[in-house]
Motif scaffolding. Structure first.
Motif, PDB file in Angstrom:
ATOM      1  N   THR A   1     -53.356 -37.947  20.117  1.00 52.43           N
ATOM      2  CA  THR A   1     -54.068 -38.004  18.832  1.00 52.43           C
ATOM      3  C   THR A   1     -54.693 -36.653  18.481  1.00 52.43           C
ATOM      4  N   LYS A   2     -54.767 -35.753  19.446  1.00 48.42           N
ATOM      5  CA  LYS A   2     -55.371 -34.441  19.206  1.00 48.42           C
ATOM      6  C   LYS A   2     -54.350 -33.521  18.547  1.00 48.42           C
ATOM      7  N   GLN A   3     -54.776 -32.740  17.602  1.00 50.02           N
ATOM      8  CA  GLN A   3     -53.886 -31.828  16.889  1.00 50.02           C
ATOM      9  C   GLN A   3     -54.299 -30.379  17.115  1.00 50.02           C
ATOM     10  N   PRO A   4     -53.376 -29.502  17.484  1.00 48.12           N
ATOM     11  CA  PRO A   4     -52.001 -29.882  17.826  1.00 48.12           C
ATOM     12  C   PRO A   4     -51.920 -30.393  19.263  1.00 48.12           C
ATOM     13  N   VAL A   5     -50.930 -31.235  19.538  1.00 41.99           N
ATOM     14  CA  VAL A   5     -50.679 -31.685  20.904  1.00 41.99           C
ATOM     15  C   VAL A   5     -50.246 -30.467  21.728  1.00 41.99           C
ATOM     16  N   LYS A   6     -50.805 -30.337  22.928  1.00 41.20           N
ATOM     17  CA  LYS A   6     -50.505 -29.175  23.761  1.00 41.20           C
ATOM     18  C   LYS A   6     -49.543 -29.549  24.882  1.00 41.20           C
ATOM     19  N   ILE A   7     -48.515 -28.714  25.068  1.00 36.82           N
ATOM     20  CA  ILE A   7     -47.557 -28.940  26.149  1.00 36.82           C
ATOM     21  C   ILE A   7     -47.394 -27.657  26.953  1.00 36.82           C
ATOM     22  N   VAL A   8     -47.089 -27.815  28.232  1.00 35.25           N
ATOM     23  CA  VAL A   8     -46.870 -26.684  29.141  1.00 35.25           C
ATOM     24  C   VAL A   8     -45.456 -26.810  29.671  1.00 35.25           C
ATOM     25  N   VAL A   9     -44.611 -25.821  29.392  1.00 35.20           N
ATOM     26  CA  VAL A   9     -43.181 -25.986  29.634  1.00 35.20           C
ATOM     27  C   VAL A   9     -42.531 -24.688  30.110  1.00 35.20           C
ATOM     28  N   PHE A  10     -41.290 -24.832  30.594  1.00 35.74           N
ATOM     29  CA  PHE A  10     -40.435 -23.681  30.828  1.00 35.74           C
ATOM     30  C   PHE A  10     -39.880 -23.220  29.476  1.00 35.74           C
ATOM     31  N   GLY A  11     -39.091 -22.149  29.483  1.00 39.54           N
ATOM     32  CA  GLY A  11     -38.544 -21.607  28.245  1.00 39.54           C
ATOM     33  C   GLY A  11     -37.464 -22.494  27.640  1.00 39.54           C
ATOM     34  N   HIS A  12     -36.972 -22.096  26.472  1.00 37.56           N
ATOM     35  CA  HIS A  12     -35.899 -22.832  25.801  1.00 37.56           C
ATOM     36  C   HIS A  12     -34.670 -22.898  26.697  1.00 37.56           C
ATOM     37  N   GLY A  13     -34.002 -24.059  26.685  1.00 40.14           N
ATOM     38  CA  GLY A  13     -32.850 -24.265  27.542  1.00 40.14           C
ATOM     39  C   GLY A  13     -33.183 -25.109  28.751  1.00 40.14           C
ATOM     40  N   CYS A  14     -34.474 -25.377  28.976  1.00 38.41           N
ATOM     41  CA  CYS A  14     -34.906 -26.193  30.105  1.00 38.41           C
ATOM     42  C   CYS A  14     -34.775 -27.674  29.756  1.00 38.41           C
ATOM     43  N   LEU A  15     -34.160 -28.457  30.645  1.00 35.31           N
ATOM     44  CA  LEU A  15     -33.996 -29.891  30.427  1.00 35.31           C
ATOM     45  C   LEU A  15     -35.338 -30.588  30.271  1.00 35.31           C
ATOM     46  N   PHE A  16     -36.313 -30.229  31.104  1.00 32.78           N
ATOM     47  CA  PHE A  16     -37.607 -30.907  31.069  1.00 32.78           C
ATOM     48  C   PHE A  16     -38.307 -30.665  29.732  1.00 32.78           C
ATOM     49  N   ARG A  17     -38.205 -29.452  29.236  1.00 33.25           N
ATOM     50  CA  ARG A  17     -38.800 -29.149  27.931  1.00 33.25           C
ATOM     51  C   ARG A  17     -38.117 -29.972  26.837  1.00 33.25           C
ATOM     52  N   ALA A  18     -36.795 -30.040  26.893  1.00 35.99           N
ATOM     53  CA  ALA A  18     -36.049 -30.795  25.881  1.00 35.99           C
ATOM     54  C   ALA A  18     -36.424 -32.273  25.910  1.00 35.99           C
ATOM     55  N   ARG A  19     -36.597 -32.822  27.115  1.00 31.09           N
ATOM     56  CA  ARG A  19     -36.980 -34.241  27.236  1.00 31.09           C
ATOM     57  C   ARG A  19     -38.383 -34.476  26.688  1.00 31.09           C
ATOM     58  N   LEU A  20     -39.301 -33.561  26.980  1.00 33.87           N
ATOM     59  CA  LEU A  20     -40.671 -33.711  26.490  1.00 33.87           C
ATOM     60  C   LEU A  20     -40.707 -33.624  24.969  1.00 33.87           C
ATOM     61  N   GLU A  21     -39.952 -32.691  24.401  1.00 32.69           N
ATOM     62  CA  GLU A  21     -39.918 -32.559  22.941  1.00 32.69           C
ATOM     63  C   GLU A  21     -39.285 -33.795  22.297  1.00 32.69           C
ATOM     64  N   SER A  22     -38.261 -34.364  22.959  1.00 31.02           N
ATOM     65  CA  SER A  22     -37.639 -35.589  22.441  1.00 31.02           C
ATOM     66  C   SER A  22     -38.618 -36.753  22.492  1.00 31.02           C
ATOM     67  N   TRP A  23     -39.396 -36.823  23.561  1.00 28.22           N
ATOM     68  CA  TRP A  23     -40.381 -37.897  23.700  1.00 28.22           C
ATOM     69  C   TRP A  23     -41.454 -37.773  22.627  1.00 28.22           C
ATOM     70  N   LEU A  24     -41.940 -36.555  22.387  1.00 26.28           N
ATOM     71  CA  LEU A  24     -42.932 -36.348  21.337  1.00 26.28           C
ATOM     72  C   LEU A  24     -42.363 -36.732  19.976  1.00 26.28           C
ATOM     73  N   SER A  25     -41.101 -36.355  19.752  1.00 26.55           N
ATOM     74  CA  SER A  25     -40.457 -36.699  18.480  1.00 26.55           C
ATOM     75  C   SER A  25     -40.383 -38.211  18.295  1.00 26.55           C
ATOM     76  N   SER A  26     -40.117 -38.941  19.399  1.00 30.17           N
ATOM     77  CA  SER A  26     -40.055 -40.406  19.310  1.00 30.17           C
ATOM     78  C   SER A  26     -41.407 -41.013  18.962  1.00 30.17           C
ATOM     79  N   LYS A  27     -42.469 -40.246  19.215  1.00 30.55           N
ATOM     80  CA  LYS A  27     -43.818 -40.686  18.871  1.00 30.55           C
ATOM     81  C   LYS A  27     -44.236 -40.196  17.480  1.00 30.55           C
ATOM     82  N   GLY A  28     -43.296 -39.560  16.775  1.00 25.48           N
ATOM     83  CA  GLY A  28     -43.586 -39.055  15.442  1.00 25.48           C
ATOM     84  C   GLY A  28     -44.312 -37.726  15.443  1.00 25.48           C
ATOM     85  N   ILE A  29     -44.319 -37.042  16.579  1.00 25.18           N
ATOM     86  CA  ILE A  29     -45.024 -35.760  16.690  1.00 25.18           C
ATOM     87  C   ILE A  29     -44.002 -34.624  16.668  1.00 25.18           C
ATOM     88  N   VAL A  30     -44.049 -33.809  15.638  1.00 24.77           N
ATOM     89  CA  VAL A  30     -43.091 -32.704  15.519  1.00 24.77           C
ATOM     90  C   VAL A  30     -43.778 -31.343  15.585  1.00 24.77           C
TER      91      VAL A  30
END
Length: 314
Positions: free
Chosen positions: A180-209
């Motif tokens: 609920t906090k804006q902006p949502v904060k994430i700690v990730v590896f660089g672009h191309g990382c599977l874990f980052r992609a999964r986290l971004e997909s999960w946030l998107s499923s929650k309506g957070i872009v």
């Protein structure tokens, strides 16, 4: 043309530089230039495209590289059989993502070193797409990457299924409140990382872009930042529970689709593979009872010491 010419050719291809290739081959740049020119004349094709910034293989150069690797494997195979029919030797370059480097490499080293002490192992950590390209371009003999893999020219062995979890600070707000906090904060590896992609997909499923990303290049750094309340992340549950059980962090379950990661070992479909590579593949073939598209020779075992070179390049 001789085998040293081909080694010089490989050095230029791997370093992307005539100067660096000369240093790697303990010769002078003028000799490297002359040998490459001689090869291009002999094959009647330009092997490298040269720019002011880098040197890259042409289509013809990539074809020659495939044959170079096969020739190198055949020479190593011949030496191995001539010296001893039971000895597995040579070198292997294996790629993996950062979490595999942390979790599985020590186990691989112990097991492989015990059975094949005369093989020199070098591990390199990188992003998934870079690892795939390195295997295709013969810069790596094999690599551990996340499935699915549908790339022409590659074989694969299923290694393991892992569960991913969202990791948050245990002394901070619960995950529902963090969203609920804006902006949502994430700690990730660089672009191309599977874990980052999964986290971004999960946030998107929650309506957070819209979210704020802190990018780091090590698991330890990510854990430190998450523990300090600077954001959430996604990591394999086994990594968190096995290596960071005492930290002030909380693991939050994911649904099966986003929370399941399958790791496979990929390698080229070449007809000619080194004894060392076949031994490494056979180690996983035997332990995982997986099916691959080409049969493997059973490698021989030996005594108890080996050379290992770990190179994280994440």
């Amino acid at each position: 043309m001789n085998t040293n010419d081909l080694k010089i050719f490989e050095a230029v291809a791997e370093t992307g530089s005539f100067t660096k290739a000369a240093a790697a081959m303990f010769t002078v740049q003028s000799n490297v230039t002359a040998r490459i020119k001689s090869l291009e004349e002999e094959f009647g094709a330009e092997l490298f495209s040269r720019t002011s910034r880098k040197v890259e293989l042409t289509a013809a150069g990539k074809k020659l590289m495939q044959y170079c690797k096969q020739i190198s494997n055949l020479i190593a195979e011949a030496k191995s059989h001539v010296q001893s029919s039971t000895k597995v030797s040579g070198s292997l370059k294996i790629g993996c993502i950062e979490t595999t480097m942390a979790l599985k490499v020590p186990e691989m080293i112990n097991h492989f070193e015990e059975h094949f002490p005369d093989v020199e192992l070098e591990f390199k950590s990188e992003m998934r797409n870079a690892l795939i390209n390195d295997v295709l371009n013969y810069n790596l003999d094999a690599a551990f990457v996340s499935a699915p893999i549908n790339v022409t020219g590659l074989n694969q062995i299923r290694i393991k299924e892992e569960q991913l979890v969202i990791v948050t600070a245990s002394e901070g707000p619960k995950i529902e409140e963090l969203l609920t906090k804006q902006p949502v904060k994430i700690v990730v590896f660089g672009h191309g990382c599977l874990f980052r992609a999964r986290l971004e997909s999960w946030l998107s499923s929650k309506g957070i872009v819209h979210y704020k990303s802190t990018v780091l290049n090590s698991i330890e750094g990510i854990i430190n930042f998450v523990e300090a309340g600077l954001g959430m992340t996604i990591l394999p549950e086994e990594v968190v529970s096995q290596y960071y059980a005492g930290r002030k962090i909380t693991s939050n379950a994911l649904d099966k689709q986003l929370g399941t990661m399958i790791t496979v070992l990929i390698f080229k479909q070449d007809k000619s593979q080194s004894t060392a590579l076949r031994a490494f593949i056979d180690m996983y073939f035997s332990h995982n009872k997986s099916k691959i598209t080409a049969p493997l020779d059973e490698a021989k075992s030996a005594s108890k010491r080996g050379k290992l070179n770990l190179k994280p390049h994440f």
